[in-house]
Write a protein that holds these residues in place. Structure first.
Motif, PDB file in Angstrom:
ATOM      1  N   THR A 128       0.819  -1.211   0.000  1.00  0.00           N
ATOM      2  CA  THR A 128       0.000   0.000   0.000  1.00  0.00           C
ATOM      3  C   THR A 128       0.852   1.259   0.000  1.00  0.00           C
ATOM      4  OG1 THR A 128      -1.900  -1.078   1.042  1.00  0.00           O
ATOM      5  CG2 THR A 128      -1.721   1.310   1.289  1.00  0.00           C
ATOM      6  N   ALA A 129       1.758   1.383   0.958  1.00  0.00           N
ATOM      7  CA  ALA A 129       2.554   2.605   1.073  1.00  0.00           C
ATOM      8  C   ALA A 129       3.527   2.747  -0.081  1.00  0.00           C
ATOM      9  CB  ALA A 129       3.307   2.611   2.410  1.00  0.00           C
ATOM     10  N   GLY A 130       4.219   1.668  -0.417  1.00  0.00           N
ATOM     11  CA  GLY A 130       5.211   1.746  -1.477  1.00  0.00           C
ATOM     12  C   GLY A 130       4.604   2.033  -2.833  1.00  0.00           C
ATOM     13  N   LEU A 131       3.493   1.356  -3.146  1.00  0.00           N
ATOM     14  CA  LEU A 131       2.854   1.593  -4.440  1.00  0.00           C
ATOM     15  C   LEU A 131       2.253   2.989  -4.529  1.00  0.00           C
ATOM     16  CD1 LEU A 131       1.102  -1.821  -5.193  1.00  0.00           C
ATOM     17  CD2 LEU A 131       3.083  -0.830  -6.368  1.00  0.00           C
ATOM     18  N   THR A 132       1.714   3.501  -3.425  1.00  0.00           N
ATOM     19  CA  THR A 132       1.185   4.869  -3.440  1.00  0.00           C
ATOM     20  C   THR A 132       2.295   5.859  -3.751  1.00  0.00           C
ATOM     21  OG1 THR A 132      -0.559   4.325  -1.845  1.00  0.00           O
ATOM     22  CG2 THR A 132       0.035   6.646  -2.062  1.00  0.00           C
ATOM     23  N   ALA A 133       3.436   5.700  -3.086  1.00  0.00           N
ATOM     24  CA  ALA A 133       4.563   6.593  -3.336  1.00  0.00           C
ATOM     25  C   ALA A 133       5.053   6.470  -4.777  1.00  0.00           C
ATOM     26  CB  ALA A 133       5.696   6.281  -2.361  1.00  0.00           C
ATOM     27  N   ILE A 260      -5.109  11.463  -4.921  1.00  0.00           N
ATOM     28  CA  ILE A 260      -4.626  10.238  -5.537  1.00  0.00           C
ATOM     29  C   ILE A 260      -4.966   9.021  -4.691  1.00  0.00           C
ATOM     30  CG2 ILE A 260      -2.327  10.465  -4.470  1.00  0.00           C
ATOM     31  CD1 ILE A 260      -1.207   9.153  -7.071  1.00  0.00           C
ATOM     32  N   GLU A 261      -5.405   7.988  -5.366  1.00  0.00           N
ATOM     33  CA  GLU A 261      -5.612   6.677  -4.767  1.00  0.00           C
ATOM     34  C   GLU A 261      -4.825   5.695  -5.614  1.00  0.00           C
ATOM     35  OE1 GLU A 261      -9.271   3.627  -3.614  1.00  0.00           O
ATOM     36  OE2 GLU A 261      -9.683   5.578  -4.495  1.00  0.00           O
ATOM     37  N   SER A 262      -3.928   4.959  -4.980  1.00  0.00           N
ATOM     38  CA  SER A 262      -3.021   4.100  -5.727  1.00  0.00           C
ATOM     39  C   SER A 262      -3.774   3.092  -6.588  1.00  0.00           C
ATOM     40  CB  SER A 262      -2.088   3.347  -4.775  1.00  0.00           C
ATOM     41  OG  SER A 262      -1.275   2.432  -5.503  1.00  0.00           O
ATOM     42  N   LYS A 263      -3.346   2.985  -7.842  1.00  0.00           N
ATOM     43  CA  LYS A 263      -3.901   2.000  -8.771  1.00  0.00           C
ATOM     44  C   LYS A 263      -2.861   0.945  -9.131  1.00  0.00           C
ATOM     45  CE  LYS A 263      -7.794   4.290  -9.116  1.00  0.00           C
ATOM     46  NZ  LYS A 263      -9.046   3.780  -8.488  1.00  0.00           N
ATOM     47  N   GLY A 264      -1.707   0.994  -8.456  1.00  0.00           N
ATOM     48  CA  GLY A 264      -0.627   0.073  -8.774  1.00  0.00           C
ATOM     49  C   GLY A 264      -1.031  -1.378  -8.593  1.00  0.00           C
ATOM     50  N   GLY A 265      -0.640  -2.222  -9.548  1.00  0.00           N
ATOM     51  CA  GLY A 265      -0.985  -3.633  -9.506  1.00  0.00           C
ATOM     52  C   GLY A 265       0.238  -4.514  -9.375  1.00  0.00           C
ATOM     53  N   ALA A 266       0.099  -5.761  -9.844  1.00  0.00           N
ATOM     54  CA  ALA A 266       1.170  -6.741  -9.682  1.00  0.00           C
ATOM     55  C   ALA A 266       2.450  -6.308 -10.397  1.00  0.00           C
ATOM     56  CB  ALA A 266       0.702  -8.096 -10.215  1.00  0.00           C
ATOM     57  N   ARG A 267       2.321  -5.750 -11.591  1.00  0.00           N
ATOM     58  CA  ARG A 267       3.522  -5.340 -12.330  1.00  0.00           C
ATOM     59  C   ARG A 267       4.279  -4.252 -11.576  1.00  0.00           C
ATOM     60  NH1 ARG A 267       2.636  -3.046 -18.265  1.00  0.00           N
ATOM     61  NH2 ARG A 267       1.778  -5.155 -18.502  1.00  0.00           N
ATOM     62  N   GLU A 268       3.552  -3.281 -11.046  1.00  0.00           N
ATOM     63  CA  GLU A 268       4.197  -2.189 -10.324  1.00  0.00           C
ATOM     64  C   GLU A 268       4.809  -2.668  -9.010  1.00  0.00           C
ATOM     65  OE1 GLU A 268       1.562  -0.718 -13.325  1.00  0.00           O
ATOM     66  OE2 GLU A 268       1.134  -2.055 -11.648  1.00  0.00           O
ATOM     67  N   LEU A 269       4.129  -3.610  -8.338  1.00  0.00           N
ATOM     68  CA  LEU A 269       4.672  -4.153  -7.096  1.00  0.00           C
ATOM     69  C   LEU A 269       5.958  -4.936  -7.372  1.00  0.00           C
ATOM     70  CD1 LEU A 269       4.510  -4.605  -4.076  1.00  0.00           C
ATOM     71  CD2 LEU A 269       2.900  -6.485  -4.488  1.00  0.00           C
ATOM     72  N   THR A 270       6.001  -5.668  -8.475  1.00  0.00           N
ATOM     73  CA  THR A 270       7.218  -6.387  -8.848  1.00  0.00           C
ATOM     74  C   THR A 270       8.367  -5.415  -9.091  1.00  0.00           C
ATOM     75  OG1 THR A 270       5.991  -8.240  -9.800  1.00  0.00           O
ATOM     76  CG2 THR A 270       8.248  -7.911 -10.571  1.00  0.00           C
ATOM     77  N   ARG A 271       8.085  -4.305  -9.757  1.00  0.00           N
ATOM     78  CA  ARG A 271       9.125  -3.302 -10.009  1.00  0.00           C
ATOM     79  C   ARG A 271       9.661  -2.733  -8.704  1.00  0.00           C
ATOM     80  NH1 ARG A 271       8.875   2.490 -11.789  1.00  0.00           N
ATOM     81  NH2 ARG A 271       6.607   2.327 -11.870  1.00  0.00           N
ATOM     82  N   LEU A 272       8.768  -2.474  -7.755  1.00  0.00           N
ATOM     83  CA  LEU A 272       9.185  -1.937  -6.462  1.00  0.00           C
ATOM     84  C   LEU A 272      10.013  -2.959  -5.684  1.00  0.00           C
ATOM     85  CD1 LEU A 272       8.942   0.535  -4.629  1.00  0.00           C
ATOM     86  CD2 LEU A 272       6.814  -0.421  -3.737  1.00  0.00           C
ATOM     87  N   LEU A 273       9.587  -4.214  -5.689  1.00  0.00           N
ATOM     88  CA  LEU A 273      10.355  -5.269  -5.019  1.00  0.00           C
ATOM     89  C   LEU A 273      11.749  -5.404  -5.617  1.00  0.00           C
ATOM     90  CD1 LEU A 273       7.534  -7.925  -4.711  1.00  0.00           C
ATOM     91  CD2 LEU A 273       8.883  -7.091  -2.769  1.00  0.00           C
ATOM     92  N   GLY A 279      18.795  -2.969  -3.579  1.00  0.00           N
ATOM     93  CA  GLY A 279      19.346  -2.058  -2.582  1.00  0.00           C
ATOM     94  C   GLY A 279      19.101  -0.597  -2.861  1.00  0.00           C
ATOM     95  N   ASP A 280      18.304  -0.297  -3.889  1.00  0.00           N
ATOM     96  CA  ASP A 280      18.027   1.098  -4.229  1.00  0.00           C
ATOM     97  C   ASP A 280      16.975   1.719  -3.306  1.00  0.00           C
ATOM     98  OD1 ASP A 280      19.823   1.020  -6.365  1.00  0.00           O
ATOM     99  OD2 ASP A 280      18.293   0.263  -7.737  1.00  0.00           O
ATOM    100  N   VAL A 281      16.070   0.887  -2.794  1.00  0.00           N
ATOM    101  CA  VAL A 281      15.019   1.362  -1.896  1.00  0.00           C
ATOM    102  C   VAL A 281      15.114   0.593  -0.583  1.00  0.00           C
ATOM    103  CG1 VAL A 281      12.520   1.484  -1.493  1.00  0.00           C
ATOM    104  CG2 VAL A 281      13.454   2.061  -3.745  1.00  0.00           C
ATOM    105  N   VAL A 282      15.112   1.327   0.514  1.00  0.00           N
ATOM    106  CA  VAL A 282      15.136   0.747   1.852  1.00  0.00           C
ATOM    107  C   VAL A 282      13.710   0.730   2.394  1.00  0.00           C
ATOM    108  CG1 VAL A 282      15.963   1.053   4.226  1.00  0.00           C
ATOM    109  CG2 VAL A 282      17.483   1.536   2.293  1.00  0.00           C
ATOM    110  N   VAL A 283      13.324  -0.357   3.054  1.00  0.00           N
ATOM    111  CA  VAL A 283      12.004  -0.435   3.683  1.00  0.00           C
ATOM    112  C   VAL A 283      12.179  -0.094   5.159  1.00  0.00           C
ATOM    113  CG1 VAL A 283      10.004  -1.871   4.163  1.00  0.00           C
ATOM    114  CG2 VAL A 283      11.305  -2.223   2.061  1.00  0.00           C
TER     115      VAL A 283
END
Length: 311
Positions: A128-133, A260-273, A279-283
């Motif tokens: 939720t948080a990562g895809l919204t950002a 804005i309400e996040s519309k990110g799906g599986a493809r976008e979540l894979t990109r974030l993961l 190591g580019d994004v820290v959780v």
């Protein structure tokens, strides 16, 4: 199985026993190991989805979750028992969420495999948080050198926004108490503004008399956001995640964005993961809480990063 539920809208969340769900046709049953906590969980308990989605009671709360595939229903081809996965567990009828030992999600929903390099707890904090950002930064199309102000930078969405905006080449100004300025700097903020030291608008205006390019506001009510929007140059971008933006007023100045309400799906979540795995994004995990104590943190404020339930 143990699960955190509400028995009606507005009720106090409680830990109780619920039946283990079955994976029907086209569905995947996940044995959850961790679940991310978001402000939306408290809103869901209070009835924000009433009239918008069908729902079942007792309503199991929780949207974000990660764990291992325990069973697959007939027709499932994309996942196998034993796969480590993360996803969003909000599908109609609502009320079969991730604050539980098991949850079921359609194969066609938002569910993806977790890269080996990403811990399960970190994965559970992302959707939720990562895809919204990520949606906000993608929608802004930041140009290198632009100035971005993030109001509410220390929370879950804000912590990801600081990093992603910095990666896009922005000069990031983060609002934060003075005692967490170092944390914001480590995440990529070029500057912090202590909102306890005086008016944020006055402090930013003093440093940027010609205005800023982008305003991401995660916390301000409409009247405060309207005031802060005065910092943004005509033709800039403003986003609110809590629906405080007057979009007509923004358009009158040629300002893009809005609510804005996040519309990110599986493809976008894979990109974030993948960004996390590389190591580019820290959780940023602020706290890990056992499921048995999870009801006490739903709706809590003041987290510096993400709160995750350990299941």
């Amino acid at each position: 199985m143990r699960a955190i539920v509400v028995r009606k809208f507005g009720a106090t969340p409680e830990l109780t026993d619920m039946p283990v769900p079955e994976a029907g046709a086209g569905a995947v049953r996940v044995q959850l190991e961790a679940a991310g906590v978001n402000p939306f969980d408290a809103k869901m308990a209070d009835g924000i989805l009433d009239g918008k989605l069908p729902h079942d009671f007792p309503m199991i709360l929780g949207v974000d979750g990660a764990g291992t595939v325990a069973a697959v229903g007939p027709g499932v081809t994309g996942f196998a028992v034993g796969d480590r996965v993360v996803g969003k567990f909000l599908n109609p009828p609502a009320g079969h969420g991730s604050f539980a030992e098991f949850a079921v999600v359609p194969e066609s929903g938002i569910l993806v495999r977790v890269p080996e390099a990403v811990p399960t707890v970190a994965a559970a904090a992302l959707p939720t948080a990562g895809l919204t950002a990520q949606d906000m930064v993608d929608g802004t199309e930041i140009e290198p050198g632009q100035t971005v102000l993030i109001i509410g930078a220390t929370g879950g969405v804000g912590s990801f926004l600081v990093q992603l905006a910095n990666m896009a080449g922005a000069n990031v100004i983060a609002t934060a108490r003075g005692d967490v300025a170092d944390q914001m700097t480590r995440l990529g903020a070029a500057e912090t503004v202590d909102y306890t030291a005086g008016s944020v608008r006055e402090q930013v205006a003093a440093g940027y008399p010609d205005g800023i390019d982008v305003l991401y506001d995660l916390v301000s009510p409409p009247e405060v956001l309207a005031e802060l929007t005065g910092l943004v140059r005509d033709g800039g971008t403003v986003y609110s995640t809590i629906w405080s933006a007057d979009e007509d007023a923004l358009r009158s100045r040629g300002i893009r964005g809005g609510n804005i309400e996040s519309k990110g799906g599986a493809r976008e979540l894979t990109r974030l993961l993948d960004r996390v795995a590389e190591g580019d994004v820290v959780v940023p995990i602020d706290a890990t809480v056992p499921l048995a104590d999870g009801a006490s943190v739903i709706g809590a404020v003041g987290a510096r990063g993400k709160t995750v339930l350990a299941i």
